[in-house]
Scaffold this active site. Structure first.
Site, PDB file in Angstrom:
ATOM      1  N   PRO A 128      -4.564  36.583 -13.803  1.00 41.25           N
ATOM      2  CG  PRO A 128      -3.110  37.183 -15.547  1.00 41.25           C
ATOM      3  CD  PRO A 128      -3.211  36.327 -14.306  1.00 41.25           C
ATOM      4  CD  GLU A 129      -5.551  32.730 -15.194  1.00 45.00           C
ATOM      5  OE1 GLU A 129      -4.665  31.867 -15.169  1.00 45.00           O
ATOM      6  OE2 GLU A 129      -5.721  33.562 -14.265  1.00 45.00           O
ATOM      7  CB  VAL A 130     -11.135  37.545 -14.304  1.00 44.51           C
ATOM      8  CG1 VAL A 130     -10.305  38.745 -13.844  1.00 44.51           C
ATOM      9  CG2 VAL A 130     -12.623  37.887 -14.298  1.00 44.51           C
ATOM     10  CG  LEU A 132      -6.891  36.868 -20.828  1.00 41.52           C
ATOM     11  CD1 LEU A 132      -5.933  35.707 -21.022  1.00 41.52           C
ATOM     12  CD2 LEU A 132      -6.586  37.983 -21.809  1.00 41.52           C
TER      13      LEU A 132
END
Length: 258
Positions: A128-130, A132
């Site tokens: 899910p980094e995108v 952030l």
């Protein structure tokens, strides 16, 4: 080797288990990453025939601590994280990730560093980094050879969460078993692996690495470039700063697209 958050348990049959134990979600903060790296080094000095990587409690791991993505910590975080993952990936042991519950972000990358992955049907995977305002360098370097570039971009650009069945379908997971049967499945797999010739297993791993489109040397170069882009370009953007700040402030991000 035991710390407050990482412990290694060895059995007489040549099987060891590395536990990440930082309740409730086994978040990988800087101290835990340091302990993980120390555990990998200790295992390299005296490798078991089979190593199982697990998360204690309710899940495998929900990833690297978001607060360690700030400019003052991000370089050290990547150094410790990638050092630990590469230490595990280069072990001569056959490594097995046994996944239950959340396996997200750095947790998914930790599972990817293992040779095999077995998951309970309650497992959930995602990068899910995108959301952030950043991307996961290790996944960006490793997943194209593991999953293909389109599946990699799907996971990294959408940040979506997938279930164990889809993780099996895309080739991330070797096997899916009922959640209540994960321990028995791990025992069965380690029993089978432990009965192999250690040298034959090592050479098989070496041959498969040579047969992939991206060998170990290429992965090292790819990871170095992914880290460079992350630290020298991505970390300088306003949107990465905004994404991390918004998460820590518990509010929606206001992207500036720069």
């Amino acid at each position: 080797m035991t710390t407050e958050t990482v412990r290694v348990e060895r059995s007489d049959d040549g099987v060891a288990t590395l536990w990440v134990d930082r309740p409730p979600l086994n978040i990988l903060d800087l101290d835990t990453l340091a302990a993980l790296g120390e555990a990998a080094a200790a295992l390299a000095a005296d490798p078991p025939r089979v190593l199982v990587v697990r998360g204690a409690g309710r899940c495998f791991s929900a990833g690297v601590a978001v607060e360690d993505h700030t400019p003052d910590k991000i370089g050290l975080m990547l150094e410790r994280f990638h050092g630990a993952l590469e230490g595990l990936r280069k072990l001569p042991s056959v490594t097995v990730a046994a996944v239950h519950g959340h396996c997200l972000g750095g947790g998914m990358e930790l599972a990817a560093a293992c040779d095999l992955a077995i998951a309970g049907d309650d497992a959930r995977f995602g990068q899910p980094e995108v959301k952030l305002g950043c991307y996961p360098p290790y996944a960006a370097a490793l997943y194209p050879s593991l999953l293909g570039p389109r599946v990699t971009l799907d996971l990294l650009l959408t940040g979506r969460t997938i279930d164990a069945a889809e993780a099996r379908a895309i080739g991330f997971v070797s096997r899916v078993v009922p959640a209540g049967g994960l321990d028995a499945a791990v025992e069965e797999m380690t029993g089978a692996l432990g009965g192999l010739s250690a040298e034959v297993a090592r050479l098989t791993q070496q041959a498969v690495a040579a047969g992939t489109a991206q060998g170990a040397a290429d992965l090292a170069a790819a990871l170095a470039e992914c880290e460079r882009i992350y630290l020298e370009e991505l970390a300088e953007t306003a949107d990465m700063e905004e994404g991390i700040a918004a998460f820590l402030d518990k509010r929606p991000p206001a992207w500036k697209h720069c």
